[in-house]
Structure formats: C-alpha cells, structure tokens
Design a protein around this motif. Structure first.
Motif, PDB file in Angstrom:
ATOM      1  N   LEU A   5       0.844  -1.193   0.000  1.00 52.80           N
ATOM      2  CA  LEU A   5       0.000   0.000   0.000  1.00 52.80           C
ATOM      3  C   LEU A   5       0.875   1.238   0.000  1.00 52.80           C
ATOM      4  N   LEU A   6       0.580   2.071  -0.914  1.00 52.56           N
ATOM      5  CA  LEU A   6       1.290   3.338  -0.972  1.00 52.56           C
ATOM      6  C   LEU A   6       0.285   4.439  -0.676  1.00 52.56           C
ATOM      7  N   PHE A   7       0.578   5.205   0.284  1.00 50.26           N
ATOM      8  CA  PHE A   7      -0.345   6.276   0.670  1.00 50.26           C
ATOM      9  C   PHE A   7       0.157   7.619   0.149  1.00 50.26           C
ATOM     10  N   PHE A   8      -0.687   8.281  -0.525  1.00 50.34           N
ATOM     11  CA  PHE A   8      -0.345   9.598  -1.059  1.00 50.34           C
ATOM     12  C   PHE A   8      -1.344  10.610  -0.535  1.00 50.34           C
ATOM     13  N   THR A   9      -0.881  11.779  -0.409  1.00 50.64           N
ATOM     14  CA  THR A   9      -1.823  12.876  -0.227  1.00 50.64           C
ATOM     15  C   THR A   9      -1.710  13.768  -1.442  1.00 50.64           C
ATOM     16  N   PHE A  10      -2.795  13.943  -2.099  1.00 46.93           N
ATOM     17  CA  PHE A  10      -2.819  14.811  -3.278  1.00 46.93           C
ATOM     18  C   PHE A  10      -3.211  16.210  -2.846  1.00 46.93           C
ATOM     19  N   LEU A  11      -2.390  17.129  -3.152  1.00 47.91           N
ATOM     20  CA  LEU A  11      -2.746  18.507  -2.837  1.00 47.91           C
ATOM     21  C   LEU A  11      -3.061  19.222  -4.143  1.00 47.91           C
ATOM     22  N   LEU A  12      -4.306  19.253  -4.468  1.00 48.22           N
ATOM     23  CA  LEU A  12      -4.729  19.860  -5.728  1.00 48.22           C
ATOM     24  C   LEU A  12      -5.265  21.250  -5.430  1.00 48.22           C
ATOM     25  N   ILE A  13      -4.529  22.234  -5.779  1.00 45.22           N
ATOM     26  CA  ILE A  13      -4.922  23.592  -5.415  1.00 45.22           C
ATOM     27  C   ILE A  13      -5.850  24.186  -6.467  1.00 45.22           C
ATOM     28  N   THR A 216       1.014  22.633  -4.514  1.00 49.66           N
ATOM     29  CA  THR A 216       1.969  22.192  -3.513  1.00 49.66           C
ATOM     30  C   THR A 216       1.913  20.676  -3.469  1.00 49.66           C
ATOM     31  N   HIS A 217       3.054  20.025  -3.459  1.00 43.28           N
ATOM     32  CA  HIS A 217       3.007  18.576  -3.254  1.00 43.28           C
ATOM     33  C   HIS A 217       4.065  18.172  -2.242  1.00 43.28           C
ATOM     34  N   LEU A 218       3.763  17.143  -1.505  1.00 37.55           N
ATOM     35  CA  LEU A 218       4.724  16.679  -0.519  1.00 37.55           C
ATOM     36  C   LEU A 218       4.579  15.184  -0.354  1.00 37.55           C
ATOM     37  N   ASN A 223      12.325   7.373   4.629  1.00 34.61           N
ATOM     38  CA  ASN A 223      12.965   6.468   5.580  1.00 34.61           C
ATOM     39  C   ASN A 223      12.071   6.130   6.766  1.00 34.61           C
ATOM     40  N   LYS A 224      10.989   6.891   6.937  1.00 35.78           N
ATOM     41  CA  LYS A 224       9.998   6.491   7.936  1.00 35.78           C
ATOM     42  C   LYS A 224       9.075   5.423   7.358  1.00 35.78           C
ATOM     43  N   LEU A 225       8.806   5.542   6.040  1.00 41.03           N
ATOM     44  CA  LEU A 225       7.983   4.536   5.367  1.00 41.03           C
ATOM     45  C   LEU A 225       8.726   3.205   5.322  1.00 41.03           C
ATOM     46  N   LEU A 233       9.370   4.999  -3.131  1.00 37.53           N
ATOM     47  CA  LEU A 233       8.977   6.388  -2.985  1.00 37.53           C
ATOM     48  C   LEU A 233      10.162   7.310  -3.254  1.00 37.53           C
ATOM     49  N   HIS A 234      11.314   6.953  -2.674  1.00 38.04           N
ATOM     50  CA  HIS A 234      12.493   7.816  -2.725  1.00 38.04           C
ATOM     51  C   HIS A 234      13.142   7.824  -4.098  1.00 38.04           C
TER      52      HIS A 234
END
Ligand SMILES: [Zn+2]
Length: 237
Positions: A5-13, A216-218, A223-225, A233-234
């Motif tokens: 599982l890969l968790f993303f947060t999409f920041l769509l402005i 904005t994306h983050l 290394n925590k994942l 991810l990296h």
C-alpha cells in the motif's frame, strides 16, 4: 502477489476548467457548467453518479455501510470489462486503485476531479486501464458535505459554496481512522479491507489559507515509510 500500500496525499490547489464534454450535455458536471466556480452538492453528486452507472456498463455503484449522517457511504467502481459485482471485485486479479474524496468536503477539488475522471473514462475520452479497477468514494464526509457554507475557508480560491470540515457529529474524519469513533470510519475500514487496494489516494487541498503557490506537493519521509515502499517512494516516485 503481496500487496503493498502506498499512501499519497494529493494537494490539488487548482483545477483547470478547460475540460468541456460536448458529446452528451447530460453529463456536463456542475463544476464545468459554472466554469469552475461551483462544486456539486452531495445530492447532485450521487444523482450524477447513479445516472452515469445507469448509462455506462463500465461503471458500477455500491452502498458500503452507513455514515453518521444517516446516508450510506457510496463506492463507484470503473471496470472496462463492464458491470461488476462485489464478489467479482473480491476475487479480481486486477489491481485496485482506491480514491477517497471529501474527507474535508471544503477541499472539493478531488470530488470534482473524480467525476471528470470517471466520466471521461466511461465515454472513452481517456484510455481505459486493462489491469486496474478504479474505485472511488464520491464523498466520505457526507454530513460535512451537507453542511455547506461560504465562510469557513475565506482565503481559499473557490468554490462559492462548500462543505464543512466536521462530520455530522463534528468529528474530523482525518483524525478517526484509528479510533473509529464514527460510523464513517467504521464503514471505511470495512470497505478498505474488502478492496485491499494496491494504491490509495486521499484527496485534500489545503487548510483554506491563502497559499502563494498554485500547486503544492509533498511526500511522507521515505525512511519512515521504510522497506521496498520507502525505496520506491524515494528513488522512483
Ligand atoms: Zn484535508
């Protein structure tokens, strides 16, 4: 295959308002009709999706448990092989991409983008994925979506009206995945474990502040994942 599982947060402005679908005016969205100044209400959203599912065999719609609002949590599934049942989804060999919208209903971009995505897939405007089921929660915080206003996100660049952050019992659902104090979170947990998606996208925008940047994306700290997902991810994403 072991599912990761890969968790993303999409920041769509900001969403471009250039997508106008002209083949069937019935499926022009509230967002498009208003030139990007309005977002669909809860009832408009569900009515639109039900109509889409009636018209296009690739779209299936399900009710997946109740929320604190008293309304059910809906799930849309796009399958290019046509209508699909829950037991077929359970046994599918396809990958599953799950998109959750409107945990904070004032962050409406994902709600509107998902309608456009499912419609454009259904009408063949976007190339259809052969090996992936696209699963979409139209709006997770239904109580918040019903509690519309125009003042709680004053510095946000649109829409004119939007839902409130708290749910029907004023819980922030983005703080309730572990506690499961809300019916929304309980229904989501069941839905999530049922689908067991390879990729989960939870759409957000911002906290309503006046951001200087268009986008904005983050990412989470790789290394925590950790493990294969952290490395992916990296080095790849
Ligand atoms: Zn949010």
């Amino acid at each position: 295959m072991k599912k990761q599982l890969l968790f993303f947060t999409f920041l769509l402005i900001y969403l471009t308002n250039s997508t106008i679908y002209s083949q069937n005016d019935n499926f022009v969205t509230v967002f498009e009709k208003s030139n990007g100044s309005k977002t669909a209400t809860y009832h408009q959203l569900i009515a639109y999706y039900k109509e889409l599912a009636t018209y296009f065999p690739a779209i299936s719609v399900f009710e997946m448990g109740l929320t604190d609002s008293g309304f059910p949590l809906h799930l849309l599934v796009y399958n290019n092989g046509g209508k699909i049942t829950l037991s077929e989804i359970k046994n599918t060999k396809k990958n599953i991409l799950l998109i959750n919208n409107g945990i904070h209903p004032g962050e409406s971009d994902g709600i509107d983008a998902s309608i456009l995505l499912l419609r454009d897939l259904a009408v063949g405007k976007i190339k259809s994925p052969n090996n992936t089921l696209l699963a979409v929660i139209p709006v997770y915080n239904i109580g918040g979506a019903l509690n519309r206003n125009s003042t709680t996100r004053t510095n946000q660049n649109g829409p004119l009206e939007y839902g409130f952050r708290g749910n029907a019992r004023n819980y922030d659902l983005n703080r309730d995945f572990i506690k499961c104090d809300t019916k929304n979170a309980q229904a989501f947990s069941k839905l999530f474990h049922f689908l067991n998606p390879q990729v989960f996208v939870d759409t957000h925008v911002s906290n309503g502040a006046d951001y200087q940047y268009t986008l904005t994306h983050l990412f989470t700290q790789h290394n925590k994942l950790g493990g294969e997902a952290g490395n992916y991810l990296h080095t790849v994403l």
